[in-house]
Design a protein around this motif. Structure first.
Motif, PDB file in Angstrom:
ATOM      1  N   PRO A 378       3.469   8.000  -7.937  1.00 49.39           N
ATOM      2  CA  PRO A 378       3.480   8.655  -9.255  1.00 49.39           C
ATOM      3  C   PRO A 378       2.329   9.671  -9.371  1.00 49.39           C
ATOM      4  CG  PRO A 378       3.808   6.286  -9.477  1.00 49.39           C
ATOM      5  CD  PRO A 378       3.486   6.538  -8.038  1.00 49.39           C
ATOM      6  N   ARG A 379       2.629  10.833  -9.935  1.00 53.24           N
ATOM      7  CA  ARG A 379       1.646  11.931 -10.018  1.00 53.24           C
ATOM      8  C   ARG A 379       0.358  11.504 -10.701  1.00 53.24           C
ATOM      9  NH1 ARG A 379       2.349  17.358  -9.587  1.00 53.24           N
ATOM     10  NH2 ARG A 379       1.020  17.781 -11.391  1.00 53.24           N
ATOM     11  N   GLU A 380       0.512  10.640 -11.740  1.00 53.92           N
ATOM     12  CA  GLU A 380      -0.702  10.265 -12.499  1.00 53.92           C
ATOM     13  C   GLU A 380      -1.658   9.427 -11.636  1.00 53.92           C
ATOM     14  OE1 GLU A 380       2.399   9.787 -13.437  1.00 53.92           O
ATOM     15  OE2 GLU A 380       2.775   7.674 -13.839  1.00 53.92           O
ATOM     16  N   ILE A 381      -1.103   8.692 -10.672  1.00 60.22           N
ATOM     17  CA  ILE A 381      -1.963   7.905  -9.768  1.00 60.22           C
ATOM     18  C   ILE A 381      -2.755   8.853  -8.863  1.00 60.22           C
ATOM     19  CG2 ILE A 381      -1.906   6.363  -7.752  1.00 60.22           C
ATOM     20  CD1 ILE A 381       0.208   4.710  -9.129  1.00 60.22           C
ATOM     21  N   ASP A 382      -2.058   9.833  -8.293  1.00 62.20           N
ATOM     22  CA  ASP A 382      -2.704  10.818  -7.412  1.00 62.20           C
ATOM     23  C   ASP A 382      -3.826  11.536  -8.182  1.00 62.20           C
ATOM     24  OD1 ASP A 382      -2.714  11.823  -4.882  1.00 62.20           O
ATOM     25  OD2 ASP A 382      -0.915  13.072  -5.090  1.00 62.20           O
ATOM     26  N   TYR A 383      -3.510  11.926  -9.403  1.00 59.99           N
ATOM     27  CA  TYR A 383      -4.451  12.677 -10.243  1.00 59.99           C
ATOM     28  C   TYR A 383      -5.664  11.813 -10.593  1.00 59.99           C
ATOM     29  CZ  TYR A 383      -5.803  16.049 -13.828  1.00 59.99           C
ATOM     30  OH  TYR A 383      -6.473  16.982 -14.568  1.00 59.99           O
ATOM     31  N   ASP A 384      -5.387  10.572 -10.935  1.00 58.36           N
ATOM     32  CA  ASP A 384      -6.450   9.623 -11.294  1.00 58.36           C
ATOM     33  C   ASP A 384      -7.450   9.496 -10.141  1.00 58.36           C
ATOM     34  OD1 ASP A 384      -7.799   7.665 -12.701  1.00 58.36           O
ATOM     35  OD2 ASP A 384      -6.332   6.060 -12.337  1.00 58.36           O
ATOM     36  N   VAL A 385      -6.921   9.300  -8.927  1.00 56.97           N
ATOM     37  CA  VAL A 385      -7.805   9.126  -7.764  1.00 56.97           C
ATOM     38  C   VAL A 385      -8.605  10.409  -7.520  1.00 56.97           C
ATOM     39  CG1 VAL A 385      -7.859   8.730  -5.260  1.00 56.97           C
ATOM     40  CG2 VAL A 385      -6.362   7.346  -6.708  1.00 56.97           C
ATOM     41  N   ALA A 386      -7.955  11.556  -7.644  1.00 58.11           N
ATOM     42  CA  ALA A 386      -8.671  12.831  -7.425  1.00 58.11           C
ATOM     43  C   ALA A 386      -9.807  12.976  -8.441  1.00 58.11           C
ATOM     44  CB  ALA A 386      -7.701  14.001  -7.540  1.00 58.11           C
ATOM     45  N   MET A 387      -9.543  12.626  -9.679  1.00 63.57           N
ATOM     46  CA  MET A 387     -10.571  12.788 -10.723  1.00 63.57           C
ATOM     47  C   MET A 387     -11.735  11.819 -10.511  1.00 63.57           C
ATOM     48  SD  MET A 387      -9.776  15.369 -12.460  1.00 63.57           S
ATOM     49  CE  MET A 387     -11.059  15.270 -13.684  1.00 63.57           C
TER      50      MET A 387
END
Ligand code: NAI
Length: 410
Positions: A378-387
């Motif tokens: 899920p995109r929000e997981i990828d984004y969360d880790v990047a942030m």
């Protein structure tokens, strides 16, 4: 129950695990976020990944999030016995021994699945293979996560043949995984391992890299940074053009074979270096593989053409051909960076394993509603880790204003 080499090795294992924890801020943050809440309570998670210190931290984190965890290694040659001992000492079930035979390896996989997990973390597809052939072991299964490109290929074949019996998440394909782990993790650790093992120069040498995918471009670019003359071979015209425009010489393996001092494959394909190449190679050249399986350099061909095979140094087998020419195979053609080296840096596995952890949480929450197919992270997981990683690195990020978003049509 556990099967490990020697429980007394645990102090060194504990030391190594404590060391990597200091460089894994995203996992530390997830620990802070979820350890009290225990969102994995009541769930069993089986893990099959190269069993070294970073993987141990992943297993311990999943346990601290409430799961019962059982661990094996995805390749007996990359299993570190002291890490197994440390996990065992900390009460995690482990079935792995460095250098186990193929038969023992599958037994260890079987034991790790005997506790009928709800969620699996796989690396290359051997868990999925065993669960597909044994429905009883899969009776509790909600779904799983796949760590590497070769495992994703195998899952796609299964999906195409309607032979995927549970949902899987393609962790490898998340931005926070392949853009960093495959490119920079493999790029650095392959050269660490080759330089340490051979004690040879890289600067000024001719290096042939098979592939210009995520791993292989990391390997090629790192070699260039070390001062090597780098040749790339490819089968994909776009990737070949990318390599050419990134400044590499691109040619067929037939033409590169006589030129290379060190050859490194990372294609996921079999038979990349074979009989037709060995005779053309220079005396005392080095061959290494970073792809998931030991199929990229054709060892059967090499052996059949050799009159002598001997260990020259740990992790280096020298094959002497009939002509007297010597060809050195590193790590027996298995992943050189993990078998003959320390694997990826902790900072890199921090991101890969954060994606794994959040995908396990996602499966725990939503898995029962998923279909038997391969899902993207899920995109929000990828984004969360990047942030979290950006914050941990103290890097600033501009934000779009509402006007800019409108201009961009977002
Ligand atoms: P990728 O799909 O991004 O790249 C593979 C590249 O090899 C592609 O550009 C493809 O066109 C090329 N290729 C395929 N067959 C070839 C051949 N016969 N000759 C020359 N080029 C060929 O895959 P990625 O992510 O780079 O993974 C490659 C392998 O490395 C996989 O087996 C993967 O599981 C493994 N891997 C290993 C790691 C390690 O630590 N050593 C880390 C991550 C992945």
């Amino acid at each position: 129950m556990s099967i490990i080499k020697n429980p007394e090795l645990y102090p060194l294992g504990l030391q190594k695990i404590e060391w990597v924890k200091r460089f894994m801020p995203v996992l530390n943050e997830l620990h802070k976020r979820y350890a009290e809440e225990k969102p994995l309570a009541g769930l069993k998670v089986s893990v099959c990944i190269h069993l070294e210190a970073k993987t141990a931290y992943l297993a311990l984190l999943l346990r601290d999030l409430g799961a019962s965890v059982c661990v094996t290694g995805s390749n007996p040659l990359s299993t570190k016995d002291e890490i197994c001992a440390a996990l065992y000492h900390l009460g995690v079930d482990v079935f792995a021994i460095h250098g186990a035979s193929e038969e023992e390896y599958y037994e260890h996989i079987r034991h790790t699945l005997d506790f009928c997990p709800h969620i699996i973390i796989d690396d290359g597809g051997d868990f999925v293979e065993m669960l597909t052939n044994n429905h009883e072991l899969a009776k509790n299964l909600i779904g799983g996560c796949e760590e590497t490109t070769t495992g994703i290929h195998r899952l796609r074949v299964r999906e195409r043949n309607n032979a995927l019996n549970f949902p899987m998440i393609a962790v490898n394909d998340a931005n926070c995984k392949h853009l960093f782990d495959n490119v920079h993790g493999t790029g650095q650790s392959v050269w660490d391992a080759i330089m340490f093992t051979t004690n040879n120069m890289v600067s000024g040498r001719t290096i042939v890299v098979a592939g210009y995918g995520f791993c292989s471009r990391g390997i090629a670019n790192r070699a260039k940074g070390l001062g090597a003359n780098v040749i790339v071979t490819e089968v994909n015209p776009f990737r070949a053009l990318e390599a050419a425009m990134d400044g590499f010489r691109v040619m067929k393996m037939d033409d590169a074979a006589p030129l290379g001092d060190i050859f490194v494959c990372a294609t996921g394909c079999n038979d990349v270096i074979n009989k037709s190449h060995f005779d053309l190679m220079k005396d005392d050249c080095m061959l290494a593989n970073a792809g998931h399986f030991d199929v990229e350099i054709n060892k059967v061909d090499l052996k059949s053409m050799s009159v002598k095979v001997e260990e020259s140094k740990p992790f280096i087998e020298t094959y002497t051909l009939k002509s007297g020419k010597r060809i050195n195979l590193l790590a027996d053609g298995w992943l050189v960076n993990i078998v003959a080296g320390n694997g990826h840096p902790a900072e890199i596995m921090d991101m890969s394993f954060a994606i794994q952890t959040l995908c396990v949480l996602h499966l725990a929450k939503h898995g029962k509603g998923l279909q038997n197919k391969l899902y993207d992270v899920p995109r929000e997981i990828d984004y969360d880790v990047a942030m979290i990683k950006l914050n941990a690195m103290g890097l600033g990020l501009d934000e779009l204003t509402d006007e800019q978003k409108e201009y961009l049509g977002m």
